[in-house]
Design an enzyme around this catalytic site. Structure first.
Site, PDB file in Angstrom:
ATOM      1  N   TRP A 101      15.461   0.665  45.241  1.00 20.91           N
ATOM      2  CA  TRP A 101      15.560   1.230  46.459  1.00 20.91           C
ATOM      3  C   TRP A 101      15.066   0.170  47.505  1.00 20.91           C
ATOM      4  CZ3 TRP A 101      18.897   4.726  46.803  1.00 20.91           C
ATOM      5  CH2 TRP A 101      18.973   5.672  46.014  1.00 20.91           C
ATOM      6  N   ASP A 171       8.869   3.219  52.631  1.00 21.99           N
ATOM      7  CA  ASP A 171       9.657   4.109  52.201  1.00 21.99           C
ATOM      8  C   ASP A 171       8.596   5.024  51.143  1.00 21.99           C
ATOM      9  OD1 ASP A 171      11.421   5.849  50.586  1.00 21.99           O
ATOM     10  OD2 ASP A 171      12.628   4.090  50.086  1.00 21.99           O
ATOM     11  N   LYS A 195      12.981  14.731  47.464  1.00 23.13           N
ATOM     12  CA  LYS A 195      12.052  14.413  46.325  1.00 23.13           C
ATOM     13  C   LYS A 195      10.727  15.273  46.243  1.00 23.13           C
ATOM     14  CE  LYS A 195      14.985  11.049  45.740  1.00 23.13           C
ATOM     15  NZ  LYS A 195      15.010   9.848  46.084  1.00 23.13           N
TER      16      LYS A 195
HETATM   17  C1  LIG Z   1      15.879   8.635  46.359  1.00 22.67           C
HETATM   18  C2  LIG Z   1      15.541   7.614  47.220  1.00 22.67           C
HETATM   19  C3  LIG Z   1      16.202   7.064  48.402  1.00 22.67           C
HETATM   20  C4  LIG Z   1      17.486   7.290  48.918  1.00 22.67           C
HETATM   21  O1  LIG Z   1      17.328   8.573  49.401  1.00 22.67           O
HETATM   22  P1  LIG Z   1      18.726   9.204  50.161  1.00 22.67           P
HETATM   23  O2  LIG Z   1      18.051  10.436  50.775  1.00 22.67           O
HETATM   24  O3  LIG Z   1      19.699   9.536  49.050  1.00 22.67           O
HETATM   25  O4  LIG Z   1      19.203   8.267  51.016  1.00 22.67           O
HETATM   26  C5  LIG Z   1      15.323   5.938  49.146  1.00 22.67           C
HETATM   27  N1  LIG Z   1      14.261   5.521  48.404  1.00 22.67           N
HETATM   28  C6  LIG Z   1      13.594   6.114  47.476  1.00 22.67           C
HETATM   29  C7  LIG Z   1      12.216   5.697  47.066  1.00 22.67           C
HETATM   30  C8  LIG Z   1      14.147   7.394  46.709  1.00 22.67           C
HETATM   31  O5  LIG Z   1      13.409   7.766  45.823  1.00 22.67           O
END
Ligand SMILES: *Cc1c(COP(=O)(O)O)cnc(C)c1O
Length: 360
Positions: A101, A171, A195
């Site tokens: 990511w 993030d 998540k």
């Molecule tokens: C799942 C995830 C993403 C991507 O998320 P989307 O909502 O599908 O774009 C980005 N960063 C992390 C750390 C993730 O776990």
């Protein structure tokens, strides 16, 4: 009705009391005679839903007044572009690459400016968090970017990098609300909610007000400008109203559970059960260096692909589902987010012990 223990990395398990409440309100939301799905986002009922959601999130995270909370669409991935488009005033940013990511964010940012990879853990398949206590931060960097919990590899920063005064952007998709954080240390904290918070289809961005400006890169779409959404209270256009509603319920559930200190205690307790077993097991082993271990995502392997596949299959039959590792890394991964009860982790460990005996 029978529910499984769902170890999916995302979309993921939600608190059962929340699912029950939204089911009860499906046909008639609190006397409105309609579902929240059918409700105008301009109605007073919905305004209260979004206002309460924001206030509860502010309470949970102790968000300072000089930060805005935005409920946006496009998932976490859209932020990979939105961040550089809005923050790159000098056209320079520093990225720490600790997994896929972070790497995707790093690659996307290259479309918009000069992007430096100032640290990485790719040399050991992202199984650790690099030492970030004295990095070579670029003097003209507009921000330093991290992915705080690496969902796929199961690592987490235990201390934030020293950004030497530069704005930190993080993030936190897979560790959102898993423990208390000091919001004032970040310029932006953001995460996809699917998540650890709610249903898929939304990202929450917590952003310091001075970073919200009209001075964005040329050609930045209106919809990808933070100011658009900040000025409109996340109601510039139709938001993901139902998702905001469910997230709001989860915030109330978290408050009722005792807030983020209590979630941290629970999450540490749950993770310890699994890591202690991995440390003593003769068959299973964790893939992450102990001091970088995530509380949320726990990858592990037997060392034998066929045995891994057998484990995933038999676990599923036993009601322990979505334990297959990410398609790019193989093995297994148990995601044990806030809504995963301790009993789920105990059931998993009991099953692993049995599997180990049977396959010794
Ligand atoms: C799942 C995830 C993403 C991507 O998320 P989307 O909502 O599908 O774009 C980005 N960063 C992390 C750390 C993730 O776990």
């Amino acid at each position: 009705m029978s529910r499984v223990y769902n170890f999916s990395a995302g979309p993921a398990v939600l608190p059962e009391p929340v699912l029950k409440e939204v089911a009860e309100e499906m046909m008639d939301y609190q006397g409105s005679g309609m579902s929240v799905m059918e409700m105008s986002h301009r109605s007073p009922e919905f305004q209260k839903i979004i206002d309460d959601a924001e206030q509860d999130l502010r309470d949970l995270m102790n968000i300072p007044d000089n930060y805005k909370v935005l409920f946006l669409q496009g998932g976490a991935s859209q932020q990979f572009a939105m961040i550089p488009m809005n923050l790159m005033k000098n056209g320079v940013a520093d990225y720490i690459v600790t997994g896929q990511w972070a790497k995707k964010a790093y690659q996307e940012a290259q479309k918009y400016g000069k992007v430096n990879k100032i640290a990485s853990s790719e040399d050991k398949t992202f199984s650790y968090i690099p030492d970030c206590s004295n990095l070579e931060i670029s003097p003209d960097a507009d921000y330093v970017y991290i992915c705080e919990n690496n969902t796929i590899y199961g690592t987490k920063y235990k201390t934030l990098p020293d950004t030497k005064g530069k704005t930190l952007v993080a993030d936190v998709s897979s560790c959102f609300l898993s423990e208390p954080v000091d919001v004032s240390r970040y310029g932006i904290i953001y995460g996809g909610v699917q998540k650890n918070i709610g249903p898929a289809g939304m990202v929450i961005v917590i952003i310091r007000e001075d970073l919200i400006t009209e001075d964005v890169l040329d050609g930045t779409p209106t919809m990808l400008t933070y100011k658009t959404h900040a000025d409109a209270g996340s109601l510039y256009n139709t938001p993901n109203a139902y998702c905001i509603y469910v997230c709001g319920k989860v915030f109330k559930w978290l408050k009722a559970m005792g807030g983020l200190e209590e979630m941290k205690r629970r999450n540490e307790e749950k993770a310890k059960i699994l890591y202690d077993f991995l440390d003593e097991s003769k068959l299973f082993k964790g893939t992450v260096e102990p001091d970088s271990r995530s509380l949320m995502n726990v990858p592990f392997v037997t060392g034998d692909k066929d045995l891994d596949a057998k484990f995933v299959k038999e676990a599923k039959a036993a009601g322990l589902v979505n334990l297959k590792g990410h398609r790019t890394v193989g093995g297994m991964r148990a995601s044990i987010y806030n809504a995963m009860p301790k009993e789920g982790v105990e059931a998993l460990v009991a099953f692993m012990k049995k599997f180990e005996e049977e396959n010794a």
